[in-house]
Design a protein around this motif. Sequence first.
Motif, short mmCIF file in Angstrom:
data_model
loop_
_atom_site.label_atom_id
_atom_site.label_comp_id
_atom_site.label_asym_id
_atom_site.label_seq_id
_atom_site.Cartn_x
_atom_site.Cartn_y
_atom_site.Cartn_z
N THR A 15 0.81 -1.15 -0.04
CA THR A 15 0.04 -0.03 0.09
C THR A 15 0.73 1.27 0.13
O THR A 15 1.40 1.38 0.99
N PRO A 16 0.79 2.00 -0.80
CA PRO A 16 1.59 3.32 -1.04
C PRO A 16 1.24 3.97 0.30
O PRO A 16 -0.13 4.29 0.71
N VAL A 17 2.09 4.62 0.84
CA VAL A 17 1.98 5.33 2.31
C VAL A 17 0.84 6.37 2.11
O VAL A 17 0.04 6.68 3.10
N PRO A 18 0.87 7.29 1.10
CA PRO A 18 -0.63 8.26 0.91
C PRO A 18 -1.67 7.55 0.97
O PRO A 18 -2.68 8.19 1.45
N ARG A 19 -1.79 6.10 0.73
CA ARG A 19 -3.03 5.56 0.92
C ARG A 19 -3.34 4.85 2.12
O ARG A 19 -4.28 3.95 2.20
N PHE A 20 -2.40 4.58 2.86
CA PHE A 20 -2.25 4.00 4.14
C PHE A 20 -3.17 4.52 5.39
O PHE A 20 -3.03 5.80 5.51
N PHE A 21 -4.22 3.94 5.69
CA PHE A 21 -5.08 4.50 6.68
C PHE A 21 -4.45 4.87 7.85
O PHE A 21 -3.36 4.59 8.14
N VAL A 22 -5.12 6.00 8.48
CA VAL A 22 -4.60 6.60 9.87
C VAL A 22 -5.85 6.50 10.94
O VAL A 22 -6.94 6.85 10.81
N ARG A 23 -5.10 6.22 11.95
CA ARG A 23 -6.02 6.06 13.12
C ARG A 23 -5.48 6.67 14.17
O ARG A 23 -4.29 6.18 15.11
N ASN A 24 -5.90 7.99 14.80
CA ASN A 24 -5.30 8.81 15.80
C ASN A 24 -6.11 9.01 17.06
O ASN A 24 -7.35 9.46 16.73
N HIS A 25 -6.03 8.38 18.26
CA HIS A 25 -6.90 8.72 19.22
C HIS A 25 -6.86 10.44 19.82
O HIS A 25 -7.82 10.82 20.39
N PHE A 26 -5.76 11.06 19.67
CA PHE A 26 -5.47 12.26 20.42
C PHE A 26 -4.87 12.91 19.34
O PHE A 26 -4.32 12.68 18.13
N PRO A 27 -4.75 14.36 19.49
CA PRO A 27 -3.94 15.09 18.44
C PRO A 27 -2.45 14.61 18.30
O PRO A 27 -1.77 13.87 19.32
N GLN A 28 -2.15 14.78 16.84
CA GLN A 28 -0.91 14.25 16.50
C GLN A 28 0.34 14.76 17.29
O GLN A 28 0.46 16.22 17.27
N PRO A 29 1.19 14.15 17.99
CA PRO A 29 2.34 15.15 18.71
C PRO A 29 3.41 15.51 17.75
O PRO A 29 3.57 14.96 16.76
N GLU A 30 3.84 16.70 18.18
CA GLU A 30 5.15 17.32 17.22
C GLU A 30 6.54 16.46 17.77
O GLU A 30 6.99 16.56 18.84
N MET A 31 7.02 15.81 16.89
CA MET A 31 8.25 14.99 17.09
C MET A 31 9.38 15.41 16.34
O MET A 31 9.23 15.59 15.18
N GLU A 32 10.69 15.28 16.91
CA GLU A 32 11.82 15.43 15.86
C GLU A 32 12.69 14.37 16.40
O GLU A 32 12.82 13.94 17.49
N ALA A 33 13.37 13.88 15.43
CA ALA A 33 14.22 12.50 15.35
C ALA A 33 15.49 12.99 16.42
O ALA A 33 15.86 12.33 17.48
N SER A 34 15.83 14.41 16.34
CA SER A 34 17.04 14.56 17.09
C SER A 34 16.83 14.90 18.71
O SER A 34 17.51 14.49 19.29
N SER A 35 15.43 15.13 19.10
CA SER A 35 15.07 15.13 20.60
C SER A 35 14.47 13.90 21.03
O SER A 35 14.09 13.88 22.22
N TRP A 36 14.19 12.79 19.88
CA TRP A 36 13.53 11.64 20.50
C TRP A 36 14.23 10.97 21.49
O TRP A 36 15.50 10.95 21.22
N ARG A 37 13.78 10.56 22.57
CA ARG A 37 14.47 9.40 23.47
C ARG A 37 13.57 8.25 23.95
O ARG A 37 12.33 8.79 24.05
#
Length: 343
Positions: A15-37
Amino acid sequence: VNLEFPFSTVDRFITPVPRFFVRNHFPQPEMEASSWRLSIEGEVEHPGELDYEALLALPAREVASLIECAGNGRSLLQPAVKGVPWGMGAVGNAVWTGVPLRDVLERAGVRPGAAEVVLQGADAGAVTQEPETPGVIHYARSLPLAEALRPEVLLAYRMNGDPLRPEHGYPVRALVPGWYGMASVKWLTRVLVTDRPFQGYFQTFDYTRWERDNGLPTLVPLGEIPVKAAISRPAAGERLPAGRDCRIEGAAWAGTAAVARVEVSTDGGQIWSAARLLGEPAPYTWCLWEYAWQLPTHPGPCALLARATDARGRVQPMHRDPDRNTYMINHVIPVKVEVVNGE
Ligand code: MTE
């Protein structure tokens, strides 16, 4: 955000990513790989943190796996039930790259008393449907330790070769192949090893079903995806010219097992014939299938059915099990089409 794609457009294995379904219970968090732990805590000898670079430095593997939401197909249930009214398209198949959760747990040294592994996302909010939670909670689900140690359970950072998109859990999500999507926690920031079953909201109030235990109905968390074939084309309500050839197409999947066969009925379930599987069936992914159907020469309604059997001999049920609440919709659902005089 809850998005699905029209299941009638399934035409390829990945499935191409733009066609892949999305299921979020809460607002999407803002994430950065550089600060991810990623914090690894609880019943481990060496609790600690892992950053993105350290994760990418660990040996990775690729796993082809679909994700299906446990409520996929809910809008087809009669009578109607509560919950996101998914059609058939809350499912998608992708190739995921990541580090086995097992390797990270082994490095941390799981203590002998460990029972479960809780996976927590960075997203949080208050649940507004009944029963409400005591306030703001994070999305979190647990896996029994044996499941968490399956080598194909990943801390995934790539989807179809590219870094995860924000809506699919960037920078790192869990991927639990063969289990319903609620287990594959996105925006993963915490791995907590516990010595007892986790009783969080999404483990007890939500994403559960009834199991009859010595005659007593007991709530159990949802887990593995059962066997299912779904018809993509023709779509329900299509008008097909009498006497012509028609290809019935679809996909079938069976959790941690491979699909063994798909059968099709064009007369509402009296006569069943084998469909052709396209490609080699494998655990975790779907297998596309097709069936060459010669349309009846007389006009009238037709009920098309598809039924899959997995390599462990489990057959897709014909009827809905009410103990599944509003989830695990894998019983055979007829696709009604109309054969009309040819034009
Ligand atoms: N992880 C977090 N952190 N928050 C969520 O709301 N939804 C779950 C799971 N992981 C969710 C989550 C559910 S119910 C499903 S079906 C899958 O993510 C959907 O994954 P997708 O949005 O990448 O298709």
